[in-house]
Design a protein around this motif. Sequence first.
Motif, mmCIF file in Angstrom:
data_model
loop_
_atom_site.group_PDB
_atom_site.id
_atom_site.type_symbol
_atom_site.label_atom_id
_atom_site.label_comp_id
_atom_site.label_asym_id
_atom_site.label_seq_id
_atom_site.Cartn_x
_atom_site.Cartn_y
_atom_site.Cartn_z
ATOM 1 N N TYR A 1 0.832 -1.193 0.000
ATOM 2 C CA TYR A 1 0.000 0.000 0.000
ATOM 3 C C TYR A 1 0.869 1.247 0.000
ATOM 4 N N SER A 2 1.952 1.211 0.791
ATOM 5 C CA SER A 2 2.756 2.431 0.881
ATOM 6 C C SER A 2 3.450 2.746 -0.444
ATOM 7 N N ALA A 3 3.894 1.700 -1.156
ATOM 8 C CA ALA A 3 4.490 1.945 -2.473
ATOM 9 C C ALA A 3 3.446 2.526 -3.420
ATOM 10 N N ALA A 4 2.219 2.003 -3.324
ATOM 11 C CA ALA A 4 1.146 2.470 -4.194
ATOM 12 C C ALA A 4 0.814 3.933 -3.914
ATOM 13 N N ALA A 5 0.669 4.252 -2.615
ATOM 14 C CA ALA A 5 0.242 5.602 -2.251
ATOM 15 C C ALA A 5 1.347 6.628 -2.448
ATOM 16 N N GLN A 6 2.603 6.211 -2.138
ATOM 17 C CA GLN A 6 3.676 7.210 -2.167
ATOM 18 C C GLN A 6 4.417 7.304 -3.491
ATOM 19 N N LYS A 7 4.438 6.191 -4.252
ATOM 20 C CA LYS A 7 5.216 6.223 -5.491
ATOM 21 C C LYS A 7 4.357 6.073 -6.751
#
Lengths: 95, 496
Positions: B403-409
Amino acid sequence: MKLDTNTLKKIAHLARLEFDEESAGKMTQDMTQILNWVEKLNELNTDGVEPLTTMSSEVNVMREDVVGTHLDHEKGLKNAPQRDSDYFRVPKVLE
Amino acid sequence: MNMIEETKVKTLDIKVKNKYELVIGLEVHAQLLTNSKMYTADSTTFGNLPNTNISVITLGHPGTLPKVNKRAVEFAIKMGLACDSEITRKNIFARKNYFYPDLPKGYQLTQDKNPICVGGQVPIVLSSGEKKSIALTRIHMEEDAGKSIHLAGEVDTLVDFNRAGVPLIEIVSEPDMRSSEEAYQFLTEIKKLVKYLDVCDGNMEEGSLRCDANVSIRLRGEDELGKKVEVKNMNSFRNVARAIEHEFERQVLLSESNTEIISETRTFDATSGTTASMRTKEDLNDYRYFPEPDLSPVIVSEEWLKTIQDNLPPLPRELFEKFVLEYGLPEYDAGVLSDNKEIALFFEALCHLTTNYKAASNWVMGPVKSYLNELTLHIDDFPISITSLASLIQLIDAGKVSYSAAAQKIYPAMLLDPKKDALEIATELNLIQESSEDSLKPIVESVLKENSQKVLEYKSGKKGLMGMFMGQVMKKSNGKADPKVATKILTEILDN
């Protein structure tokens, strides 16, 4: 039916009309006459008769929501007792 | 007199106040989003040069005949249907007679005895969670007046008739509200409805939505209504609430000092937060309504009504219910998502492409809305397609990206280059998670080997070291390890 002075004064105020004592007397007479004439209509039994609101029997005379030609700005202001280049001017209504 | 009233207000005791019940009815005017005026073909465009959207009808010249704008009637019916009102089949217009410089005809063309919508209700939700339904008396059609401009130092009043004749609906509530919060929520719902229906832009600051409040008090338990005071001139929902609060206190103080409350019209002053009497002389409120002879009746046929009904958009409360019952979302989410029609429809469309409704809700309420807010964009201008957003949610659900890769990158990259799809960007940015056990196992093993001392400590009870191992695995895999899978392998090895 006789119109009393208070009713006359109230109607005159609502219609923004002013008159002196003499004219008021004459006006009372005239309006009493009108009321009496209209009173005559009350003799008719109108139970169950829909009030007549327009003289034509047409219904649903409507426009589509389309903008049409405007009245020219200058022409619109032409008959104003007081005006400037943009606005109608009236005596101040707020203090 | 007013000065004395205002100073006394500050000393009102809460116990005294609680003896009384506040009773509020609202009258809301909504300017309709038609192209032309109610009874003439003049433009309704706001901000044109003064006295240019005019015609002989607008200026009340003798011998001119008005003609009803069909769309304005439809807008009024739409609002009535949305409020469960009964729609009047035979509509007759009426003249409301009074003199004012911004009303050139000397009367306003409105409806009197048979308003287009009768009855109805507007459900509201209070901050306590309590639900209440506010009954409507009526909704009727009418026309706006011109604009009087009073300039400081100017001897005259200036009048602009561009607004004269712009269609309005007036929504009149029953005296059903008991607090300023209820009034505020009622207005919020009205605004939401007119915007959903596209009949009014709902902008109170600019005057396309206007509200007068009828405020009275009575002792609790009393059935009879008190003398009502009409408060005008509030230009925001908050000011409506402030005006009501002030009126409540003012009337309680009058009642407590055995002073009669006069039925009058008062104006609200936003600077002081107080109201002041508008008319000193007794009010001759005699409008002498009579049926308008220049307009033929408007008959609403079954067929016309059905067409309007069939074209009604989904209503906010219907969407709210759907989001809660069908998508299983918390009421909070459903409220935020259904607050604005375009956002709600975007979310709806997204939910046709994914079944992870909560994730869809989180994405719309979070990253999507914050992007729009930041750039003050409309949802129509949101660059990423619904399909792409759905595929991003799918990538996360499938464990392909975190999720963090999706949201941040990935999401920021998609915003910059909306043509590329989520998977393409994830691959390019090397963010596809390693989620196969076969490829992650050697990484985990080498991490544990390099940290043999820590492994012993872990086995002797320092379970907190798990986080450190995970960190090492993530580092070695360049952040691509699927945390779920990595944790599983770690636990398997360490706990055996």
